[in-house]
Design a protein around this motif. Structure first.
Motif, PDB file in Angstrom:
ATOM      1  N   GLU A   8       0.793  -1.229   0.000  1.00  0.00           N
ATOM      2  CA  GLU A   8       0.000   0.000   0.000  1.00  0.00           C
ATOM      3  C   GLU A   8       0.828   1.283   0.000  1.00  0.00           C
ATOM      4  N   LYS A   9       2.097   1.208   0.439  1.00  0.00           N
ATOM      5  CA  LYS A   9       2.914   2.423   0.553  1.00  0.00           C
ATOM      6  C   LYS A   9       4.263   2.214  -0.117  1.00  0.00           C
ATOM      7  N   ASP A  10       4.796   3.296  -0.668  1.00  0.00           N
ATOM      8  CA  ASP A  10       6.111   3.244  -1.316  1.00  0.00           C
ATOM      9  C   ASP A  10       7.202   2.784  -0.357  1.00  0.00           C
ATOM     10  N   LEU A  11       7.082   3.151   0.923  1.00  0.00           N
ATOM     11  CA  LEU A  11       8.082   2.764   1.915  1.00  0.00           C
ATOM     12  C   LEU A  11       8.133   1.253   2.137  1.00  0.00           C
ATOM     13  N   GLU A  12       7.120   0.508   1.678  1.00  0.00           N
ATOM     14  CA  GLU A  12       7.066  -0.941   1.830  1.00  0.00           C
ATOM     15  C   GLU A  12       7.755  -1.672   0.683  1.00  0.00           C
ATOM     16  N   PHE A  13       8.239  -0.958  -0.315  1.00  0.00           N
ATOM     17  CA  PHE A  13       8.789  -1.543  -1.545  1.00  0.00           C
ATOM     18  C   PHE A  13       9.832  -2.627  -1.268  1.00  0.00           C
ATOM     19  N   TYR A  14      10.843  -2.294  -0.509  1.00  0.00           N
ATOM     20  CA  TYR A  14      11.942  -3.238  -0.251  1.00  0.00           C
ATOM     21  C   TYR A  14      11.445  -4.496   0.468  1.00  0.00           C
ATOM     22  N   CYS A  15      10.752  -4.326   1.578  1.00  0.00           N
ATOM     23  CA  CYS A  15      10.287  -5.480   2.363  1.00  0.00           C
ATOM     24  C   CYS A  15       9.304  -6.329   1.570  1.00  0.00           C
ATOM     25  N   PHE A  16       8.433  -5.675   0.828  1.00  0.00           N
ATOM     26  CA  PHE A  16       7.460  -6.397   0.002  1.00  0.00           C
ATOM     27  C   PHE A  16       8.166  -7.284  -1.016  1.00  0.00           C
ATOM     28  N   LEU A  17       9.137  -6.712  -1.729  1.00  0.00           N
ATOM     29  CA  LEU A  17       9.842  -7.506  -2.737  1.00  0.00           C
ATOM     30  C   LEU A  17      10.744  -8.552  -2.089  1.00  0.00           C
ATOM     31  N   LYS A  18      11.364  -8.228  -0.979  1.00  0.00           N
ATOM     32  CA  LYS A  18      12.208  -9.193  -0.270  1.00  0.00           C
ATOM     33  C   LYS A  18      11.401 -10.450   0.049  1.00  0.00           C
ATOM     34  N   LYS A  60      10.759  11.614  -1.091  1.00  0.00           N
ATOM     35  CA  LYS A  60      10.078  12.913  -1.110  1.00  0.00           C
ATOM     36  C   LYS A  60       9.867  13.443  -2.529  1.00  0.00           C
ATOM     37  N   ASP A  61      10.648  12.940  -3.494  1.00  0.00           N
ATOM     38  CA  ASP A  61      10.595  13.477  -4.857  1.00  0.00           C
ATOM     39  C   ASP A  61       9.779  12.634  -5.836  1.00  0.00           C
ATOM     40  N   ILE A  62       9.370  11.446  -5.428  1.00  0.00           N
ATOM     41  CA  ILE A  62       8.640  10.576  -6.360  1.00  0.00           C
ATOM     42  C   ILE A  62       7.135  10.777  -6.215  1.00  0.00           C
ATOM     43  N   ASP A  63       6.409  10.452  -7.269  1.00  0.00           N
ATOM     44  CA  ASP A  63       4.951  10.497  -7.207  1.00  0.00           C
ATOM     45  C   ASP A  63       4.467   9.427  -6.250  1.00  0.00           C
ATOM     46  N   GLU A  64       3.544   9.790  -5.373  1.00  0.00           N
ATOM     47  CA  GLU A  64       3.018   8.843  -4.401  1.00  0.00           C
ATOM     48  C   GLU A  64       2.436   7.623  -5.116  1.00  0.00           C
ATOM     49  N   GLY A  65       2.841   6.456  -4.677  1.00  0.00           N
ATOM     50  CA  GLY A  65       2.348   5.216  -5.256  1.00  0.00           C
ATOM     51  C   GLY A  65       3.181   4.674  -6.401  1.00  0.00           C
ATOM     52  N   SER A  66       4.198   5.408  -6.830  1.00  0.00           N
ATOM     53  CA  SER A  66       4.986   4.951  -7.979  1.00  0.00           C
ATOM     54  C   SER A  66       5.759   3.669  -7.677  1.00  0.00           C
ATOM     55  N   LEU A  67       6.338   3.556  -6.483  1.00  0.00           N
ATOM     56  CA  LEU A  67       7.041   2.321  -6.131  1.00  0.00           C
ATOM     57  C   LEU A  67       6.057   1.183  -5.844  1.00  0.00           C
ATOM     58  N   VAL A  68       4.883   1.515  -5.347  1.00  0.00           N
ATOM     59  CA  VAL A  68       3.833   0.511  -5.155  1.00  0.00           C
ATOM     60  C   VAL A  68       3.504  -0.118  -6.502  1.00  0.00           C
ATOM     61  N   GLN A  81       1.099 -13.746 -11.374  1.00  0.00           N
ATOM     62  CA  GLN A  81      -0.037 -13.754 -10.450  1.00  0.00           C
ATOM     63  C   GLN A  81      -0.883 -12.511 -10.616  1.00  0.00           C
ATOM     64  N   ASP A  82      -2.122 -12.613 -10.150  1.00  0.00           N
ATOM     65  CA  ASP A  82      -2.952 -11.433 -10.017  1.00  0.00           C
ATOM     66  C   ASP A  82      -2.502 -10.705  -8.776  1.00  0.00           C
ATOM     67  N   VAL A  83      -2.445  -9.386  -8.871  1.00  0.00           N
ATOM     68  CA  VAL A  83      -1.983  -8.576  -7.759  1.00  0.00           C
ATOM     69  C   VAL A  83      -3.166  -7.796  -7.200  1.00  0.00           C
ATOM     70  N   ASN A  84      -3.286  -7.733  -5.894  1.00  0.00           N
ATOM     71  CA  ASN A  84      -4.366  -7.005  -5.234  1.00  0.00           C
ATOM     72  C   ASN A  84      -4.155  -5.507  -5.462  1.00  0.00           C
ATOM     73  N   TRP A  85      -5.056  -4.882  -6.193  1.00  0.00           N
ATOM     74  CA  TRP A  85      -4.920  -3.472  -6.581  1.00  0.00           C
ATOM     75  C   TRP A  85      -5.667  -2.551  -5.648  1.00  0.00           C
ATOM     76  N   LYS A  86      -5.746  -2.855  -4.364  1.00  0.00           N
ATOM     77  CA  LYS A  86      -6.446  -2.028  -3.371  1.00  0.00           C
ATOM     78  C   LYS A  86      -6.305  -0.565  -3.615  1.00  0.00           C
TER      79      LYS A  86
END
Length: 86
Positions: A8-18, A60-68, A81-86
């Motif tokens: 749901e958040k860009d800050l989750e990118f690393y952990c999500f992919l890990k 701070k410089d990226i569009d919100e949701g871009s890493l999501v 897979q199908d990805v949950n697009w909440k």
């Protein structure tokens, strides 16, 4: 296999992919040498020993949701897979 992949958040990118990258893939977070680097990111995704993709910037410089969106695209592409697009 989990078909409800959720990020749901860009800050989750690393952990999500890990957690969700297929076995032959890995993600590495490169540290920044800058003193004030708390918002900077530099991620490298490898397939075995070859770099597959790279993401570098400042949260701070990226569009919100871009890493999501990128994380969802990567998992969908690699796992089919199908990805949950909440």
């Amino acid at each position: 296999m989990n078909n409800n992949i959720n990020i749901e958040k860009d800050l989750e990118f690393y952990c999500f992919l890990k957690k969700n990258l297929p076995a032959k893939y890995t993600i590495i977070a490169e540290p920044s040498p800058n003193y004030y680097s708390e918002w900077e990111f530099h991620y490298k995704i490898y397939k075995e020993n070859n770099m597959f993709d790279e993401f570098k910037g400042n949260f701070k410089d990226i569009d919100e949701g871009s890493l999501v969106n990128e994380a969802k695209r990567i998992i969908k592409e690699l796992r089919g897979q199908d990805v949950n697009w909440k």
